[in-house]
Design a protein around this motif. Structure first.
Motif, PDB file in Angstrom:
ATOM      1  N   GLU A 180      -1.188  -1.736  -4.375  1.00  0.00           N
ATOM      2  CA  GLU A 180      -2.120  -2.500  -3.899  1.00  0.00           C
ATOM      3  C   GLU A 180      -3.214  -3.070  -4.879  1.00  0.00           C
ATOM      4  N   ASP A 181      -3.209  -2.351  -5.903  1.00  0.00           N
ATOM      5  CA  ASP A 181      -4.133  -2.868  -6.927  1.00  0.00           C
ATOM      6  C   ASP A 181      -3.393  -3.345  -8.218  1.00  0.00           C
ATOM      7  N   ASN A 182      -2.348  -3.475  -8.030  1.00  0.00           N
ATOM      8  CA  ASN A 182      -1.656  -4.278  -9.216  1.00  0.00           C
ATOM      9  C   ASN A 182      -1.849  -5.860  -9.226  1.00  0.00           C
ATOM     10  N   GLU A 207       0.975  -1.412  -0.045  1.00  0.00           N
ATOM     11  CA  GLU A 207       0.045  -0.183  -0.212  1.00  0.00           C
ATOM     12  C   GLU A 207       0.812   1.387  -0.089  1.00  0.00           C
TER      13      GLU A 207
END
Length: 193
Positions: free
Chosen positions: A148-150, A143
């Motif tokens: 975090e969204d990879n 984060e």
């Protein structure tokens, strides 16, 4: 430079007969992995980033990668590129784990460590067989990096005490670049604690 063709077993036999290559390894088993232990007890050092690779170190490293990666050309290429970039950019040691269960005495993973005091052991484990890389980072670290969204990051379902909570398989060039970023972040953490 000579190029020797053959299976890993044939190359090891050749080196033994010719009296070249690495010294024989003891028959002690240390197949530690991030799932089994956080720090291997014994290891064989591979090339470090503080100096250019000697031909012997380069051959040993390539023999390991090509011998463990199988016939997946993309995985082999990405694994080789990743390790060479890590060695070029960082003061790290890449080490082979040991195992008495393999013909060459080496386990199926490479360890990436800081080239300094060993307070934490490896910051990452890389398995050429599947391109899998496990990093000594947690969700909070990811984060903090804004990743975090990879989709290349996989969160491991491990005990809270296990410091290796992140996987980043070397599936393509984007994953390779992210893996380098993650290793740098893990190195920064262990160097500053």
């Amino acid at each position: 430079m000579r190029i020797i063709e053959g299976s890993p077993q044939e190359i090891v036999e050749y080196e033994h007969l010719a009296g070249v290559g690495t010294e024989p390894m003891p028959a002690e088993d240390n197949a530690a992995s991030p799932d089994e232990a956080t720090e291997p007890a014994r290891e064989t050092a591979a090339p470090d980033g503080s100096a250019s690779l000697t031909p012997e170190d380069h051959v040993a490293l390539m023999k390991f990668i090509y011998g463990r990666a199988g016939k997946n050309d993309v995985r082999t290429f990405l694994t080789e590129r990743f390790i060479m970039r890590v060695l070029d950019e960082e003061d790290v040691v890449v080490a082979f784990g040991r195992s008495s269960k393999t013909f060459d005495g080496l386990a199926d993973y490479l360890m990436i460590r800081d080239d300094g005091p060993q307070r934490y052991g490896a910051v990452a484990y890389l398995r050429p067989s599947n391109g899998g890389m496990t990093v000594r980072l947690g969700p909070d670290d990811i984060e903090h990096l804004g990743e975090e969204d990879n989709p290349h990051i996989q969160y491991r379902n491990v005990a809270p005490s296990d410091p290796y909570k992140i996987n980043c398989p070397l599936a393509d060039e984007d994953a390779l670049d992210l893996a380098l970023e993650l290793v740098r972040a893990a190195l920064d953490i262990v160097r500053n604690e």
